[in-house]
Design an enzyme around this catalytic site. Structure first.
Site, short mmCIF file in Angstrom:
data_model
loop_
_atom_site.label_atom_id
_atom_site.label_comp_id
_atom_site.label_asym_id
_atom_site.label_seq_id
_atom_site.Cartn_x
_atom_site.Cartn_y
_atom_site.Cartn_z
N GLY A 7 0.84 -1.18 0.00
CA GLY A 7 0.00 0.00 0.00
C GLY A 7 0.88 1.24 0.00
CB SER A 9 -0.21 6.31 1.64
OG SER A 9 0.98 6.65 2.34
CB SER A 14 3.77 3.55 2.19
OG SER A 14 3.65 4.82 1.59
CB CYS A 89 -10.64 1.53 7.06
SG CYS A 89 -10.03 1.71 5.38
CB CYS A 180 -7.96 8.67 5.02
SG CYS A 180 -9.30 7.47 4.77
#
Length: 334
Positions: A7, A9, A14, A89, A180
């Site tokens: 992932g 971002s 990351s 999430c 987010c």
């Protein structure tokens, strides 16, 4: 090289995770999760992918986010709870998107820039200063068998330095601390903009005496002592939220301690399930504070008998149980 999906971002965590995975011999494919709010995230992720020479895919997750996170988030506040969207999430939206791409490209593992560890499928804490195991405690055992967290042995300051050493373009990008889908950080304004506001009502004390008027129950959480706008003989704290009567109960805070905490929908990680009472430490909010408790079954849910009273355990938040560094499991606080 073994393929892996990360992932990506557009943030420093990351980006460093991608670099560390490359140095471990993985062929990294980045996945940017688009929630439709614009901003620089996608461009920053593309810059990192270009710098590292890795492919970048984009997944539009707006529908899943609305269904699995945003709608329950709003419903929680309308019911007087304080929901925890990131914990909702991760197992329902973020990691499933990573696993879908992994299946497409034939990767056995996915990864993120979270500060946590996985040991033989068991979720464990990251370094104390940045540990994010609390927010990951709703992942399933099956998901954790196929997850890697390259930053688990690092602190954030070390990751920042690694980013500079690696020449990563987002090395000095500020951390994203907000939810987010609410980049402003003002969750009450977001609820109001999306038609989920609650009406003004009365502040009352434990005897029902009216102390003033509140702005709508979606503005409040248990234990809150700021922004109440009520004066009196002592400082006031929110000790209960009553959506059925649209009341917010205020007290001097002396009634906020709880010796017993109940939870629903337990998610067992380090064990198959309870066979009897278990000594654990527990986090009842996203902080480094842990308290000793005895964990036991309570019908389909769990019961925590606290060794010392817990202050304002809040419906909608997570109770996460630990033995040492290992996450035993979690449950939603009732």
């Amino acid at each position: 090289m073994e393929p892996i999906v990360l992932g990506l971002s557009g943030g420093v965590d990351s980006a460093v995770a991608a670099t560390l995975l490359q140095r471990q011999g993985f062929a990294v494919t980045g996945l940017y999760l688009d929630i439709g709010l614009g901003g620089s995230g996608r461009e920053d992720a593309a810059a990192v992918a270009d710098r590292l020479g890795i492919p970048l895919k984009v997944a539009d997750i707006r529908q899943e986010l609305e269904r699995e996170v945003c709608a329950p988030f709003a419903a929680g506040y309308l019911a007087g709870r304080t929901p925890l969207p990131c914990a909702m999430c991760n197992p329902a939206v973020k990691f499933p998107a990573l696993f879908r791409l992994a299946e497409e490209i034939g990767a056995n593992y996915v990864s993120t820039g979270h500060y946590a560890n996985v040991d033989n499928g068991v979720l464990k804490k990251g370094r104390p200063a940045n540990d994010q195991s609390y927010m990951l405690a709703r992942l399933t055992r099956a998901q954790l068998q196929k997850v890697m967290f390259p930053l688990g042995m690092y602190e954030k300051r070390e990751v920042r330095q690694l980013a500079r050493d690696f020449g990563i373009p987002v090395a000095n990008k500020p951390d994203s601390m907000e939810i987010c889908f609410i980049p402003s950080g003002d969750y009450a304004a977001w609820l109001e903009e999306h038609g989920f506001s609650t009406p003004v009502g009365n502040y009352v004390d434990n005897c029902g005496k009216v102390l003033g008027q509140h702005k709508g129950i979606h503005h409040y959480t248990l234990g809150q002592g700021r922004g109440l706008g009520v004066s009196g003989p002592h400082r006031y704290y929110v000790s209960a939220i009553r959506p059925e009567t649209n009341e917010v109960v205020l007290s001097d805070g002396s009634d906020l301690g709880r010796e017993v905490v109940y939870g629903a929908q337990p998610n067992w990680l380090a064990i198959d399930g309870l066979t009897g009472p278990m000594e654990v430490t527990v986090r009842l909010r996203h902080s480094r504070t842990e308290q000793e408790a005895v964990l036991s079954s309570d019908g389909e849910g769990i019961r925590l008998d606290m060794k010392t009273p817990a202050r304002a355990p809040t419906p909608g938040q997570l109770a996460v149980f630990y033995q040492g560094d290992a996450v035993v499991g979690s449950a939603w606080i009732l």
